[in-house]
Design a protein around this motif. Structure first.
Motif, mmCIF file in Angstrom:
data_model
loop_
_atom_site.group_PDB
_atom_site.id
_atom_site.type_symbol
_atom_site.label_atom_id
_atom_site.label_comp_id
_atom_site.label_asym_id
_atom_site.label_seq_id
_atom_site.Cartn_x
_atom_site.Cartn_y
_atom_site.Cartn_z
ATOM 1 N N ASP A 157 0.810 -1.219 0.000
ATOM 2 C CA ASP A 157 0.000 0.000 0.000
ATOM 3 C C ASP A 157 0.844 1.269 0.000
ATOM 4 N N ALA A 158 2.157 1.151 0.057
ATOM 5 C CA ALA A 158 3.036 2.316 0.211
ATOM 6 C C ALA A 158 3.290 2.990 -1.132
ATOM 7 N N SER A 159 3.385 4.312 -1.085
ATOM 8 C CA SER A 159 3.756 5.091 -2.269
ATOM 9 C C SER A 159 5.264 4.970 -2.477
ATOM 10 N N PRO A 160 5.771 5.355 -3.635
ATOM 11 C CA PRO A 160 7.231 5.309 -3.840
ATOM 12 C C PRO A 160 7.994 6.083 -2.779
ATOM 13 N N GLU A 161 7.450 7.228 -2.351
ATOM 14 C CA GLU A 161 8.133 8.007 -1.313
ATOM 15 C C GLU A 161 8.095 7.275 0.029
ATOM 16 N N GLU A 162 6.943 6.679 0.343
ATOM 17 C CA GLU A 162 6.818 5.960 1.618
ATOM 18 C C GLU A 162 7.720 4.728 1.655
ATOM 19 N N ARG A 163 7.979 4.144 0.513
ATOM 20 C CA ARG A 163 8.843 2.962 0.491
ATOM 21 C C ARG A 163 10.302 3.293 0.781
ATOM 22 N N GLN A 164 10.645 4.550 0.684
ATOM 23 C CA GLN A 164 12.011 4.964 1.025
ATOM 24 C C GLN A 164 12.207 5.055 2.545
ATOM 25 N N HIS A 165 11.103 5.046 3.274
ATOM 26 C CA HIS A 165 11.137 5.148 4.733
ATOM 27 C C HIS A 165 11.735 3.857 5.313
ATOM 28 N N ARG A 166 12.638 3.969 6.273
ATOM 29 C CA ARG A 166 13.374 2.796 6.756
ATOM 30 C C ARG A 166 12.968 2.322 8.146
ATOM 31 N N LEU A 167 12.040 3.007 8.769
ATOM 32 C CA LEU A 167 11.582 2.570 10.090
ATOM 33 C C LEU A 167 10.470 1.544 9.891
ATOM 34 N N ILE A 168 10.702 0.328 10.381
ATOM 35 C CA ILE A 168 9.766 -0.757 10.090
ATOM 36 C C ILE A 168 9.144 -1.304 11.374
ATOM 37 N N ASN A 169 8.022 -1.993 11.173
ATOM 38 C CA ASN A 169 7.310 -2.643 12.269
ATOM 39 C C ASN A 169 7.882 -4.040 12.478
ATOM 40 N N THR A 170 8.350 -4.340 13.693
ATOM 41 C CA THR A 170 8.926 -5.671 13.974
ATOM 42 C C THR A 170 7.853 -6.709 14.266
ATOM 43 N N GLY A 171 6.634 -6.266 14.559
ATOM 44 C CA GLY A 171 5.582 -7.210 14.921
ATOM 45 C C GLY A 171 5.588 -7.586 16.394
ATOM 46 N N ILE A 172 6.428 -6.942 17.178
ATOM 47 C CA ILE A 172 6.490 -7.183 18.623
ATOM 48 C C ILE A 172 5.854 -5.994 19.328
ATOM 49 N N TYR A 173 4.924 -6.262 20.264
ATOM 50 C CA TYR A 173 4.133 -5.205 20.867
ATOM 51 C C TYR A 173 4.024 -5.384 22.382
#
Length: 470
Positions: A157-173
């Protein structure tokens, strides 16, 4: 304030292509899920719930006594797995951390920081994030100026600009318990896989006005997970590197960390030296000043101070202070080697006690024996411990001498200070201070060899004539 943890371990892990459940595959000597349990116990979590599904009996047996069990009857996604665990949680739980049984590298400090962040902020949930050089395929996390989560955008669902973002969700909460329960109850399986995704709880909480914040892991390698054998090898390498670095900081010399393999439960003292090709497995313990290697494997073995073990294998054995083992020696289970003992090249010891200052220097087998102190066991000595039906013990008293190529036919007792001459086969007990010669007397025939050879040659000629038909 009660803290709980839910460990998701229901999926078998089909990409592992194994009959063993994924979380039971070992990393540095123990199942992945045991690493997770160790971490949570170090943090001081009050309750651990492991969610099982496929091979549930095996996984439950592996965590028995260390965690409560919740069953996910059908694998309908991470949200459904957490829902299966909610009824097992303690009623007084304040904060719940949710993590995965196939990510064994997470550090106690990281888990502790998530609990603290959730409790001090009173947020509904804390998302563990990571800044990675290549975020391809992962959900991107966007934050506000105060560390609150604005949105999580999946790759598709990410735009090309959003895909450059490097902070990701680890799935740990980390969740406030009531917030987790309410948001999981509102999950919907309106996706192609018809599964309930735990990630969707974050949007549900934010839409209800709850605060969701992020904490970024210091080392992204912590969140490495295992989905196939290649990733298993990568995680093993990271874990092994972490273990080696920790021991080097504790005063252990590791000459070549890339070719030294130390299991997670091994204990090393300062001033131990590990040479290349060393493998330390299980609950091996090595004391001060010992030198291990090169090319040595120790399994559940205790090595005392100042011992040297080189080019050897020892399993479930004990090696005393200042002892020397190897090169090319094998200590099988139940071997206890005393102080200053020498176990030399091509010596095998099994289920035996070797007393202090005894030497078994080369090419010998000592099995099911009790060997005293200050004994010399010569080259080629064999304790004949097996009669085809039962094993029998050999006892050798202190200060005895056993010459080369001696067979000791068990059951057998040799007294203190006895002397067994080379080449003997000993079948009867030997008293203290006894001198034993147990070999066939030598027969010598002078001026015999040439005549003997001539007779053999004549016999061969006669046989040859018969064969030709003449």
């Amino acid at each position: 304030m009660t803290r709980s943890a839910i460990v998701l371990a229901a999926g078998h892990g089909t990409r592992m292509k194994s009959q063993t459940h994924k979380v039971l595959h070992p990393v540095c000597g123990k199942p992945m899920i045991h690493h997770i349990l160790d971490t949570l116990e170090e943090v001081g979590v009050d309750q651990i719930v492991v969610v099982v599904g496929q091979q549930r009996e095996r996984v439950a047996a592996a965590v028995a006594g260390r965690a409560d069990i919740a069953v996910q009857a059908a694998q309908l996604g991470t949200g459904d797995a957490v829902k299966a665990a909610l009824s097992t949680l303690r009623s007084d739980t304040d904060t719940v951390v949710v993590l995965y049984g196939d990510a064994p590298l997470i550090r106690p400090q990281t888990i502790a920081s998530m609990f603290e962040a959730r409790e001090t902020s009173d947020a509904a949930a804390v998302v563990l994030t990571a800044s990675v050089p290549d975020p391809t395929g992962l959900g991107r996390v966007f934050l506000d100026g105060e560390g609150g989560v604005l949105r999580i955008v999946e790759e598709k669902d990410a735009s090309p600009e959003e895909r450059q973002h490097r902070l990701i969700n680890t799935g740990i909460y980390a969740y406030r318990r009531d917030a987790l329960k309410s948001s999981v109850g509102r999950l919907k399986a309106d996706n192609a896989q018809r599964e309930y995704y735990l990630t969707d709880t974050l949007a549900i909480l934010r839409s209800g006005g709850e605060r969701v914040i992020a904490r970024t892991v210091e080392d992204p390698l912590e969140i490495a997970s295992v989905n196939d054998r290649a990733q298993l090898a990568q995680v093993e390498q990271i874990c092994r590197s972490n273990i080696a670095r920790r021991w080097m900081r504790e005063g252990v010399t590791i000459v070549d960390p890339n070719h030294t393999y130390i299991d997670a439960d091994v204990v090393l003292a300062p001033d131990v030296t590990l040479l290349p090709g060393t493998l330390l497995s299980g609950r091996t313990i090595v004391r001060e000043g010992a030198v291990i290697g090169p090319h040595t494997r120790l399994v559940d073995t205790r090595v005392e101070a100042g011992a040297v073990v080189q080019n050897a294998v020892a399993v479930e054995s004990e090696i005393g202070e200042q002892a020397q083992v190897g090169p090319f020696a094998y200590l099988r289970p139940g071997s206890r080697v005393g102080k200053r003992v020498k176990i030399g090249d091509f010596v095998e010891v099994k289920n035996s006690r070797i007393g202090d200052d005894t030497k078994v220097s080369h090419l010998a087998y000592v099995g099911d024996a009790d060997v005293g102190s200050h004994v010399n066991v010569g080259c080629g000595v064999i304790t004949v411990n097996y009669d085809g039906e039962r094993k029998h013990r050999t006892v050798i008293g202190d200060n005895s001498f056993v010459g080369s190529n001696v067979n000791l036919i068990a059951p057998l007792a040799i007294g203190e200070g006895a002397y067994i001459t080379a080449g003997s086969t000993v079948t009867d007990d030997v008293g203290d201070d006894a001198f034993v010669i147990a070999r066939v007397p030598q027969t010598t025939k002078p001026n015999y060899v040439r005549a003997w050879k001539a007779r053999k040659q004549n016999q061969n000629l006669v046989k040859g004539g018969d064969d030709s038909g003449h």
